[in-house]
Design a protein around this motif. Structure first.
Motif, PDB file in Angstrom:
ATOM      1  N   ASP A   1       0.823  -1.209   0.000  1.00 38.98           N
ATOM      2  CA  ASP A   1       0.000   0.000   0.000  1.00 38.98           C
ATOM      3  C   ASP A   1       0.857   1.258   0.000  1.00 38.98           C
ATOM      4  N   ARG A   2       2.119   1.121   0.429  1.00 36.29           N
ATOM      5  CA  ARG A   2       2.993   2.275   0.615  1.00 36.29           C
ATOM      6  C   ARG A   2       4.169   2.313  -0.358  1.00 36.29           C
ATOM      7  N   GLN A   3       4.556   1.151  -0.887  1.00 38.63           N
ATOM      8  CA  GLN A   3       5.766   1.108  -1.709  1.00 38.63           C
ATOM      9  C   GLN A   3       5.692  -0.026  -2.728  1.00 38.63           C
ATOM     10  N   HIS A   4       6.003   0.287  -3.969  1.00 37.49           N
ATOM     11  CA  HIS A   4       6.150  -0.743  -4.990  1.00 37.49           C
ATOM     12  C   HIS A   4       7.511  -1.405  -4.817  1.00 37.49           C
ATOM     13  N   VAL A   5       7.551  -2.718  -4.842  1.00 35.81           N
ATOM     14  CA  VAL A   5       8.823  -3.433  -4.728  1.00 35.81           C
ATOM     15  C   VAL A   5       9.089  -4.188  -6.027  1.00 35.81           C
ATOM     16  N   LYS A   6      10.369  -4.463  -6.267  1.00 36.74           N
ATOM     17  CA  LYS A   6      10.777  -5.050  -7.535  1.00 36.74           C
ATOM     18  C   LYS A   6      10.724  -6.575  -7.557  1.00 36.74           C
ATOM     19  N   GLY A   7      10.740  -7.187  -6.394  1.00 36.32           N
ATOM     20  CA  GLY A   7      10.709  -8.638  -6.351  1.00 36.32           C
ATOM     21  C   GLY A   7      10.219  -9.160  -5.027  1.00 36.32           C
ATOM     22  N   ILE A   8       9.370 -10.171  -5.070  1.00 34.89           N
ATOM     23  CA  ILE A   8       8.863 -10.842  -3.867  1.00 34.89           C
ATOM     24  C   ILE A   8       9.314 -12.292  -3.956  1.00 34.89           C
ATOM     25  N   LEU A   9       9.869 -12.803  -2.867  1.00 32.81           N
ATOM     26  CA  LEU A   9      10.533 -14.109  -2.899  1.00 32.81           C
ATOM     27  C   LEU A   9      10.014 -14.991  -1.771  1.00 32.81           C
ATOM     28  N   LEU A  10       9.548 -16.168  -2.120  1.00 34.29           N
ATOM     29  CA  LEU A  10       9.121 -17.168  -1.148  1.00 34.29           C
ATOM     30  C   LEU A  10      10.297 -18.056  -0.794  1.00 34.29           C
ATOM     31  N   GLU A  11      10.589 -18.153   0.518  1.00 32.37           N
ATOM     32  CA  GLU A  11      11.671 -19.009   1.002  1.00 32.37           C
ATOM     33  C   GLU A  11      11.086 -20.241   1.688  1.00 32.37           C
ATOM     34  N   ARG A  12      11.676 -21.388   1.410  1.00 33.97           N
ATOM     35  CA  ARG A  12      11.357 -22.629   2.130  1.00 33.97           C
ATOM     36  C   ARG A  12      12.657 -23.401   2.260  1.00 33.97           C
ATOM     37  N   ASP A  13      13.078 -23.677   3.496  1.00 33.07           N
ATOM     38  CA  ASP A  13      14.381 -24.308   3.727  1.00 33.07           C
ATOM     39  C   ASP A  13      14.290 -25.712   4.300  1.00 33.07           C
ATOM     40  N   ASP A  14      13.121 -26.105   4.762  1.00 35.89           N
ATOM     41  CA  ASP A  14      13.002 -27.423   5.404  1.00 35.89           C
ATOM     42  C   ASP A  14      11.542 -27.843   5.358  1.00 35.89           C
ATOM     43  N   ASN A  15      11.298 -29.131   5.690  1.00 33.38           N
ATOM     44  CA  ASN A  15       9.939 -29.653   5.731  1.00 33.38           C
ATOM     45  C   ASN A  15       9.217 -29.381   4.411  1.00 33.38           C
ATOM     46  N   PHE A  16       9.886 -29.694   3.309  1.00 36.96           N
ATOM     47  CA  PHE A  16       9.296 -29.445   1.998  1.00 36.96           C
ATOM     48  C   PHE A  16       8.051 -30.310   1.812  1.00 36.96           C
ATOM     49  N   PRO A  17       6.962 -29.746   1.335  1.00 36.84           N
ATOM     50  CA  PRO A  17       5.744 -30.541   1.169  1.00 36.84           C
ATOM     51  C   PRO A  17       5.903 -31.576   0.063  1.00 36.84           C
ATOM     52  N   ASP A  18       5.259 -32.733   0.247  1.00 38.55           N
ATOM     53  CA  ASP A  18       5.271 -33.749  -0.808  1.00 38.55           C
ATOM     54  C   ASP A  18       4.565 -33.231  -2.058  1.00 38.55           C
ATOM     55  N   ASP A  19       3.550 -32.432  -1.849  1.00 42.04           N
ATOM     56  CA  ASP A  19       2.783 -31.865  -2.947  1.00 42.04           C
ATOM     57  C   ASP A  19       3.314 -30.463  -3.257  1.00 42.04           C
ATOM     58  N   PHE A  20       4.033 -30.322  -4.365  1.00 39.26           N
ATOM     59  CA  PHE A  20       4.580 -29.012  -4.727  1.00 39.26           C
ATOM     60  C   PHE A  20       3.474 -28.004  -4.986  1.00 39.26           C
ATOM     61  N   GLY A  21       2.263 -28.497  -5.185  1.00 37.96           N
ATOM     62  CA  GLY A  21       1.122 -27.604  -5.356  1.00 37.96           C
ATOM     63  C   GLY A  21       0.920 -26.681  -4.169  1.00 37.96           C
ATOM     64  N   GLU A  22       1.369 -27.106  -2.974  1.00 47.12           N
ATOM     65  CA  GLU A  22       1.259 -26.229  -1.806  1.00 47.12           C
ATOM     66  C   GLU A  22       2.145 -24.990  -1.984  1.00 47.12           C
ATOM     67  N   ILE A  23       3.337 -25.180  -2.523  1.00 48.03           N
ATOM     68  CA  ILE A  23       4.222 -24.045  -2.764  1.00 48.03           C
ATOM     69  C   ILE A  23       3.674 -23.184  -3.900  1.00 48.03           C
ATOM     70  N   VAL A  24       3.163 -23.824  -4.940  1.00 45.24           N
ATOM     71  CA  VAL A  24       2.534 -23.066  -6.028  1.00 45.24           C
ATOM     72  C   VAL A  24       1.382 -22.221  -5.489  1.00 45.24           C
ATOM     73  N   GLY A  25       0.604 -22.794  -4.569  1.00 50.32           N
ATOM     74  CA  GLY A  25      -0.493 -22.045  -3.975  1.00 50.32           C
ATOM     75  C   GLY A  25      -0.015 -20.811  -3.223  1.00 50.32           C
TER      76      GLY A  25
END
Length: 280
Positions: free
Chosen positions: A241-265
């Motif tokens: 609402d206050r600032q446009h940013v150039k990149g948004i990044l999702l981090e996941r380092d452990d406990n990766f879901p079996d269903d990659f669809g969760e990360i896609v979601g």
């Protein structure tokens, strides 16, 4: 791209982890860009070739761990050269590291340690950050860290970040999960924290989630092993609402879901927050 150039809008990306390699390629149309941990590729010609191959599909941003801008000792020029080589190999739009120190007196701490928040330290960090940016020839961003011991100092964390930015023309990688974790552990309002920052310097955002702490008084650990929390998404909306940013990044380092669809979601949810605009 020169330091003075306009940064590209990368969209919503994912932190590259080798465990996710195949699934990342299978879902390339859901992922706008990748952030890689620079340190794994320094001095590794084969690894750099792999990165260049990935670069044919995704913009790549190197995220470093050992600049140690908060150390009293000088910058490690060999490390800086290694980071520059990785950035050059993938034509990185920018490079990031942390507002912290990771070594002291030649001893590597294997941890991102908070700096003492003083005006003197802010100026020293700014000078180092500017030196790094000038050497890299591209924009350099500093990330706010989580900390579990709050060192006494002249400045609040937001004031410290602001003071560093006042003395250099680098940018901020704002980790909203780190803001939420620190706010819980140290008892402050994360939204007010955001409002106290120089938000016009925020170029990139990190999103992540953690296994919930047990009990209201338990220390929340920044573990990057769960879905992004509703609070972090609200912080993202507050920021956008206050600032446009150039990149948004999702981090996941452990406990990766079996269903990659969760990360896609999660990627789609972050993209929805971006597209919702100020009326959200």
């Amino acid at each position: 791209m020169g330091v003075g150039g306009i940064l590209p809008d990368l969209g919503v990306g994912l932190g590259y982890r080798s465990q996710l390699h195949d699934r990342i390629l299978e879902h390339e149309h859901e992922i706008d860009w990748l952030e890689v941990i620079t340190d794994g590729y320094i001095g590794d010609p084969a690894g750099l070739r792999d990165l260049q191959w990935l670069r044919e599909t995704f913009p790549i941003v190197p995220h470093s761990l050992e600049m140690s801008v908060g150390s009293e000792e000088p910058l490690d020029e060999d490390y800086l050269d290694g980071v520059a080589a990785v950035a050059d190999a993938v034509d990185a739009p920018w490079v990031s590291d942390h507002l912290c120190f990771t070594r002291d007196g030649g001893i590597h701490l294997d941890s991102l340690a908070p700096v003492q928040r003083t005006y003197r330290q802010a100026r020293r960090i700014a000078e180092k950050a500017q030196r790094i940016q000038d050497r890299l020839g591209r924009r350099f961003l500093l990330e706010n860290i989580t900390y579990y011991v709050d060192l006494p100092g002249e400045l609040t964390e937001a004031e410290m970040i602001s003071e560093v930015m006042r003395h250099c023309d680098c940018g901020i990688l704002l980790d909203l999960n780190n803001v939420a974790v620190n706010a819980r552990n140290h008892g402050y309002d994360p939204f007010r924290f955001l409002d106290a920052l120089p938000l016009d310097r925020v170029e990139q955002v990190h999103l992540a989630g953690n296994t919930a702490a047990e009990g209201p008084d338990a220390l929340q650990v920044d573990s990057h092993d769960d879905a992004v929390s509703d609070e972090v998404l609200r912080l993202l909306g507050h920021l956008l609402d206050r600032q446009h940013v150039k990149g948004i990044l999702l981090e996941r380092d452990d406990n990766f879901p079996d269903d990659f669809g969760e990360i896609v979601g999660e990627l789609r949810l972050a993209r929805w927050v971006v597209q919702s605009g100020p009326a959200r």
